[in-house]
Design an enzyme around this catalytic site. Structure first.
Site, PDB file in Angstrom:
ATOM      1  N   ASP A 105       4.814  30.583 -19.209  1.00  0.00           N
ATOM      2  CA  ASP A 105       4.321  32.155 -19.587  1.00  0.00           C
ATOM      3  C   ASP A 105       5.059  32.757 -21.170  1.00  0.00           C
ATOM      4  OD1 ASP A 105       2.311  34.671 -19.043  1.00  0.00           O
ATOM      5  OD2 ASP A 105       4.037  36.045 -18.462  1.00  0.00           O
ATOM      6  N   HIS A 162      -0.110  30.516 -16.671  1.00  0.00           N
ATOM      7  CA  HIS A 162      -0.636  31.763 -18.408  1.00  0.00           C
ATOM      8  C   HIS A 162      -1.450  30.869 -18.517  1.00  0.00           C
ATOM      9  CE1 HIS A 162      -0.622  34.180 -21.441  1.00  0.00           C
ATOM     10  NE2 HIS A 162      -1.315  33.142 -21.297  1.00  0.00           N
ATOM     11  N   HIS A 180       7.819  46.429 -25.384  1.00  0.00           N
ATOM     12  CA  HIS A 180       8.020  45.862 -26.932  1.00  0.00           C
ATOM     13  C   HIS A 180       8.740  47.712 -27.609  1.00  0.00           C
ATOM     14  CE1 HIS A 180       5.706  41.997 -26.878  1.00  0.00           C
ATOM     15  NE2 HIS A 180       5.540  41.946 -26.480  1.00  0.00           N
ATOM     16  N   ASN A 231       9.604  33.399 -21.070  1.00  0.00           N
ATOM     17  CA  ASN A 231      10.333  33.353 -22.530  1.00  0.00           C
ATOM     18  C   ASN A 231      10.923  34.447 -23.499  1.00  0.00           C
ATOM     19  OD1 ASN A 231       8.604  35.343 -21.821  1.00  0.00           O
ATOM     20  ND2 ASN A 231       7.239  35.210 -23.216  1.00  0.00           N
ATOM     21  N   HIS A 285       6.684  39.189 -11.613  1.00  0.00           N
ATOM     22  CA  HIS A 285       5.838  38.662 -12.851  1.00  0.00           C
ATOM     23  C   HIS A 285       6.721  40.165 -14.047  1.00  0.00           C
ATOM     24  CE1 HIS A 285       2.899  36.831 -16.149  1.00  0.00           C
ATOM     25  NE2 HIS A 285       3.595  37.698 -16.957  1.00  0.00           N
ATOM     26  N   HIS A 345      -1.906  36.949 -13.559  1.00  0.00           N
ATOM     27  CA  HIS A 345      -2.154  38.022 -14.763  1.00  0.00           C
ATOM     28  C   HIS A 345      -4.304  37.851 -14.597  1.00  0.00           C
ATOM     29  CE1 HIS A 345      -1.197  35.566 -18.327  1.00  0.00           C
ATOM     30  NE2 HIS A 345       0.148  35.903 -18.200  1.00  0.00           N
ATOM     31  N   ASP A 404       3.198  42.473 -15.202  1.00  0.00           N
ATOM     32  CA  ASP A 404       3.828  41.516 -16.484  1.00  0.00           C
ATOM     33  C   ASP A 404       3.964  42.752 -17.172  1.00  0.00           C
ATOM     34  OD1 ASP A 404       3.013  39.551 -18.224  1.00  0.00           O
ATOM     35  OD2 ASP A 404       1.212  39.773 -18.250  1.00  0.00           O
ATOM     36  N   LEU A 452      11.669  40.417 -18.712  1.00  0.00           N
ATOM     37  CA  LEU A 452      13.322  41.178 -18.963  1.00  0.00           C
ATOM     38  C   LEU A 452      13.595  41.375 -20.206  1.00  0.00           C
ATOM     39  CD1 LEU A 452      14.953  40.949 -15.611  1.00  0.00           C
ATOM     40  CD2 LEU A 452      13.503  43.497 -16.314  1.00  0.00           C
ATOM     41  N   ARG A 453      13.497  40.553 -21.091  1.00  0.00           N
ATOM     42  CA  ARG A 453      13.816  40.366 -22.838  1.00  0.00           C
ATOM     43  C   ARG A 453      15.293  40.335 -23.022  1.00  0.00           C
ATOM     44  NH1 ARG A 453       8.697  40.018 -23.852  1.00  0.00           N
ATOM     45  NH2 ARG A 453       7.311  41.643 -23.974  1.00  0.00           N
TER      46      ARG A 453
HETATM   47 ZN    ZN Z   1       1.196  35.478 -19.439  1.00  0.00          ZN
HETATM   48 ZN    ZN Z   2       4.270  37.430 -18.747  1.00  0.00          ZN
END
Ligand code: ZN
Ligand code: ZN
Length: 450
Positions: free
Chosen positions: A169, A196, A326, A111, A77, A249, A322, A80-81
């Site tokens: 997620d 999630h 940012h 995401n 989890h 998580h 996780d 890597l954006r």
């Molecule tokens: Zn999550």
């Molecule tokens: Zn996550």
């Protein structure tokens, strides 16, 4: 599922390396003792009496009985954006951070911008990872298109393109009917549904755990039942459809109870827990440091103790960071407005070693098992230190004390909840998929270009 390699990327050059007189510990093979460990052409070639393997022109690192070789870790989890948020992280920086933390494999969340929800995007991401990733990476595309919760993705097609499973997620699959449909399609596509868990009608607008402290701080709270009721609901759905789900998580005692009950029924469920939920509590939010704001939020000491006990007894199967990078300016805003998430790959082992192993809350072998078990849960062979195995090895100095972030980060972001803490246990070298993927700055490179 797919004919394709489940993980892509990693070092290209096979390692030639002699780890002399190191403690080799592998909970799966039962190995725990001082040995010479020879890696040749990227494989474990010999495990022998310390001092017995001759140097054959390859790099030798002399552990003098003080260094420890473990099977390298696996994180199911991470964020890597990429695509779309490369100012936070990308394939190169995220996998460099992972390698620095002793990881030999990670699974990336969908995401991104755009959301990873189509086969062509998965193909191009896997191609990029094959070129750029420092360690092997797998992908979980979305369960629903755009993470909108309304229309399933083409799960079969994505599976053929190499998906390890699916997740929304960042968001829950709020509709039980939608999740049930996904579980029915899972019979055809295979792969794990990673969830999630958060009932949005309970969590809406919350910035931290709901309780006396959130009231005192004047912050909107998220009650733990927002998570635990969905865990119970989705465990039951998985049982009803004989599906395979993995809870992401988990953060509270009631969720542990729900997982234990589901496992006792024989349902095919597994669960992960993060280092921050194992080591921090809502009290760490008191100073309104936005690095302490994550999803799910930090909970109470009672919850934390329940998570530790569940990690010890296996109700919680694995540790997952996780890792959620940012940018600095995104986190440097008032607590209520800050995005949720902490980075975690570079500090996970040391934080857990110091916080759980040294005080005797969990033994090292169990921790290593849980840090590597994520692979198995997604149908991949976990790292093993045994003859002929492809080398996936982390070399550590368990006595080394260091300050998290003191020399910067490999990650592009620095929003780590453990930043500035003195930690014990440092990864010196990571061999992933047979090649050297990370070398600590304190370990002088000998005849190597890493
Ligand atoms: Zn999550
Ligand atoms: Zn996550």
């Amino acid at each position: 599922m797919s004919e394709r390699e489940p993980l892509v990327g990693g070092p290209r050059e096979p390692a030639e390396l002699l780890l002399r007189d190191v403690r080799v510990l592998d909970p799966r093979t039962g190995l725990d003792g001082r040995h010479d460990l020879l890696v040749s052409r990227g494989r474990i070639a010999r495990i022998a009496e310390p001092g017995s393997v001759p140097e054959e022109g390859c790099e030798t690192i002399d552990g003098e009985g003080r260094l420890t070789a473990l099977p390298a870790f696996f994180d199911p989890h991470v964020h890597l954006r990429t695509p779309g948020q490369e100012h936070k992280e990308d394939l190169d920086s995220g996998t460099r951070a992972a390698a620095a933390g002793g990881y030999a494999g990670v699974i990336a969340m969908p995401n991104t911008d755009p959301v990873l929800d189509s086969a062509p995007l998965l193909r191009s991401l896997r191609d990029a990872a094959a070129r750029e990733a420092r360690i092997p990476v797998g992908f979980l595309p979305a369960i629903t298109r755009g993470l909108e919760g309304e229309q399933l993705t083409e799960m079969g097609e994505l599976a053929r393109e190499g998906a390890l499973g699916f997740t929304d997620d960042g968001r829950p699959v709020a509709s039980a009917g939608m999740l049930r449909k996904a579980l029915q399609y899972q019979r055809l596509s295979g792969g794990v549904l990673a969830l999630h868990e958060e009932d949005p009608s309970l969590s809406r607008g919350g910035a931290m755990n709901e309780g006396a402290l959130s009231t005192a701080l004047g912050l909107a709270g998220i009650p733990t039942v927002a998570e635990s009721t969905f865990v119970a609901r989705d465990a039951a759905l998985a049982g009803f459809e004989d599906g395979r789900v993995h809870f992401q998580h988990l953060s509270c005692a009631e969720s542990v109870v729900a997982v234990a009950a589901g496992k006792a029924r024989g349902w095919r469920i597994s669960a992960e827990v993060s280092p921050h939920h194992l080591l921090l509590t809502e009290e760490d939010v008191r100073g309104l440091d936005t690095r302490m704001k994550m999803h799910p939020p930090l909970t109470t000491e009672v919850d934390r103790q329940a998570l530790i006990a569940a990690l010890r007894d296996g109700t919680l199967d694995c540790v997952a960071t996780d890792h959620a990078p940012h940018a600095r300016e995104e986190k440097e805003v008032p607590f209520e407005q800050a995005p949720m998430g902490t980075t975690g790959l570079e500090t996970a082992f040391a934080a857990l070693y110091q916080g759980l192993v040294l005080p005797g809350l969990i033994d090292l072998a169990t921790l290593v098992f849980r840090l590597t078990e994520g692979a198995e849960l997604f149908g991949l062979p976990p790292a093993r230190i045994a003859p002929d195995e492809r080398a996936n090895v982390a070399l550590l100095d368990l006595d080394a004390i260091w300050v998290a972030g003191e020399h910067g980060w490999q990650s592009r972001s620095e929003n780590c909840c453990f930043a500035g803490r003195r930690l014990q246990g440092r990864v010196l070298l990571t061999v992933a998929a047979g090649g050297v993927a990370h070398r600590d700055r304190t370990l002088a490179p000998v005849g190597s270009t890493v």
